[in-house]
Enzyme design. Structure first.
Site, PDB file in Angstrom:
ATOM      1  N   TYR A 125      -1.497 -27.197  12.291  1.00  0.00           N
ATOM      2  CA  TYR A 125      -0.806 -27.735  13.284  1.00  0.00           C
ATOM      3  C   TYR A 125      -1.811 -27.804  14.531  1.00  0.00           C
ATOM      4  O   TYR A 125      -1.289 -28.421  15.607  1.00  0.00           O
ATOM      5  CB  TYR A 125       0.572 -27.075  13.592  1.00  0.00           C
ATOM      6  CG  TYR A 125       1.483 -27.586  12.863  1.00  0.00           C
ATOM      7  CD1 TYR A 125       1.497 -28.336  11.514  1.00  0.00           C
ATOM      8  CD2 TYR A 125       2.968 -26.992  13.315  1.00  0.00           C
ATOM      9  CE1 TYR A 125       2.687 -28.488  10.935  1.00  0.00           C
ATOM     10  CE2 TYR A 125       4.026 -27.240  12.480  1.00  0.00           C
ATOM     11  CZ  TYR A 125       3.838 -28.089  11.130  1.00  0.00           C
ATOM     12  OH  TYR A 125       4.942 -28.287  10.660  1.00  0.00           O
ATOM     13  N   LYS A 192      -0.397 -17.521   1.315  1.00  0.00           N
ATOM     14  CA  LYS A 192      -0.838 -18.093   0.281  1.00  0.00           C
ATOM     15  C   LYS A 192      -2.254 -17.542  -0.138  1.00  0.00           C
ATOM     16  O   LYS A 192      -3.364 -18.488  -0.631  1.00  0.00           O
ATOM     17  CB  LYS A 192      -0.690 -19.536   0.209  1.00  0.00           C
ATOM     18  CG  LYS A 192      -0.960 -20.150  -1.175  1.00  0.00           C
ATOM     19  CD  LYS A 192       0.337 -19.889  -2.164  1.00  0.00           C
ATOM     20  CE  LYS A 192       0.159 -20.530  -3.475  1.00  0.00           C
ATOM     21  NZ  LYS A 192       1.110 -20.367  -4.502  1.00  0.00           N
ATOM     22  N   ASP A 226       5.621 -19.357  -1.794  1.00  0.00           N
ATOM     23  CA  ASP A 226       6.431 -19.871  -2.817  1.00  0.00           C
ATOM     24  C   ASP A 226       7.654 -18.819  -3.136  1.00  0.00           C
ATOM     25  O   ASP A 226       8.898 -19.368  -3.159  1.00  0.00           O
ATOM     26  CB  ASP A 226       5.994 -20.608  -3.781  1.00  0.00           C
ATOM     27  CG  ASP A 226       4.647 -19.881  -4.317  1.00  0.00           C
ATOM     28  OD1 ASP A 226       4.244 -19.070  -3.760  1.00  0.00           O
ATOM     29  OD2 ASP A 226       3.997 -20.179  -5.350  1.00  0.00           O
ATOM     30  N   ASP A 250       7.105 -22.744  10.094  1.00  0.00           N
ATOM     31  CA  ASP A 250       7.870 -24.123  10.662  1.00  0.00           C
ATOM     32  C   ASP A 250       8.871 -24.253   9.443  1.00  0.00           C
ATOM     33  O   ASP A 250      10.022 -24.717   9.863  1.00  0.00           O
ATOM     34  CB  ASP A 250       6.922 -25.468  10.930  1.00  0.00           C
ATOM     35  CG  ASP A 250       7.691 -26.544  11.496  1.00  0.00           C
ATOM     36  OD1 ASP A 250       8.845 -26.152  12.120  1.00  0.00           O
ATOM     37  OD2 ASP A 250       7.007 -27.646  11.509  1.00  0.00           O
TER      38      ASP A 250
END
Length: 363
Positions: A125, A192, A226, A250
């Site tokens: 972002y 991740k 995940d 987000d």
């Protein structure tokens, strides 16, 4: 009770309606707020050449506290997000989003009470992008090829994902300090790092370093994004304070909102060392703008967060109590909540719902 000057950015779309509803409820709570109106959004482009005028940024900086309604951001074209620009201009590096069950709101669970802490200044972002087909993009693709960093198709657009030690240390420290200040017991870092070893891997490494300073006071663990999402859906009560890089935070905050009734009841805050901007999580919903159909709950609960920030905790508590009372009674609720709960009763307008909150606060 002290009087506070707060910058109000009504926004556009339903923001005009939800901001007006919020002002009524804050006044009914007994808080003494002087509103300084500042504008942002698509309507400002023609007049100022930008959706976020410098005067609006300066108004927030001058007062130190602001609350804003949603602002429309074009998808895939046009100006970048006003929200992102405001956070960057004021260094609002913390995005704070509580996820709390409200009985009667139609949530999937009735016992969720967790807090999402999202890094707000970098990651994907940050807005560092290279358009497909430009010379700069071709140069970047060639650089990656020559450095043996990986092959990128020549017809690609590229976004850069910066994750720094400084920003990670700041956001993880904030999460732990928030946990201590609010009687929370655990912080979970989400990443991740198994795939993105130099960005998410850095985030995890720094989070573990910060966590060592809080050993014996706050529990710490980490989850891959995940797996985290799966576990949130299965049992959100296993989480307490959760800290994320920007993009994951987000997405996860919207997931959390979905577990407790939807974006219509999801408040948020963007906090820096000098300023704080409070806002509803949802978008501007231009399809229902001006129809008196919007649910102002998220904006109202964001105002309660703002009042806590200003030290007006009694007023904030009264607002939350009134919201819970109106939802529990269930007779005056907006269309989105009627749909979520499966009710066959007529939906209340934004005005009628606000009237019910004001009545609960003043009775």
């Amino acid at each position: 009770m002290a009087k506070h000057t707060v910058t109000l950015i009504p926004g556009d779309g339903i923001g005009i309606e939800t901001s007006a509803a919020m002002q009524r409820v804050v006044e009914a709570s007994g808080a003494e707020i002087e509103w300084e109106i500042a504008e942002a959004g698509a309507s400002m482009v023609e007049a100022c050449g930008t959706p976020l005028p410098d005067s609006t940024i300066e108004a927030v900086r001058r007062n130190g506290v602001a609350i804003k309604g949603p602002v429309t951001t074009p998808v895939g074209e046009g100006f970048r997000s006003v929200n992102v620009a405001l956070r960057q201009a004021l260094d609002l590096y913390v995005c704070l989003r509580p996820v709390l069950s409200i009985p009667g709101a139609g949530g999937r669970y009735d016992d969720v009470d967790l807090v999402i802490v999202r890094e707000n200044s970098e990651d994907l972002y940050a807005g560092i992008e290279f358009e497909e087909g430009t010379d700069e993009t071709r140069e970047l693709i060639e650089f990656c090829r020559s450095a043996q960093a990986g092959a990128i198709r020549p017809d690609s657009g590229i976004s850069i994902k910066p994750v720094s030690v400084t920003a990670t240390r700041n956001i993880v420290r904030y999460a732990f300090e928030y946990a201590l200040a609010h009687g929370r017991s655990k912080v979970t870092a989400v990443h991740k790092a198994n795939i993105m070893k130099h960005t998410d891997g850095l985030f995890l490494r720094v989070a573990r370093e910060v966590a060592k300073r809080y050993e014996g006071r706050i529990e710490f663990d980490d989850r891959i994004i995940d797996a985290f999402c799966m576990n949130m859906v299965i049992d959100p009560t296993q989480f307490d304070v959760i800290v994320f890089p920007n993009l994951y935070g987000d997405i996860a905050s919207d997931l959390g909102a979905g577990l407790v009734g939807g974006l219509g009841i999801a408040p948020g805050a963007n906090i820096g060392d000098g300023c704080a901007v409070f806002e509803a999580v949802h978008g501007s919903a231009p399809d229902i703008a001006g129809k008196n159909l919007a649910n102002p709950t998220a904006e109202i609960l964001s105002a309660a967060m703002m009042l806590d920030h200003l030290g007006e905790t009694a007023c904030a508590s009264r607002i939350r109590k009134a919201v819970c009372q109106v939802y529990a009674e269930g007779s005056v609720l907006t269309a989105d909540i009627r749909k979520a709960t499966g009710s066959t009763h007529a939906a209340a307008s934004c005005t009628e719902f606000t009237d019910a909150l004001v009545a609960a606060l003043t009775s």
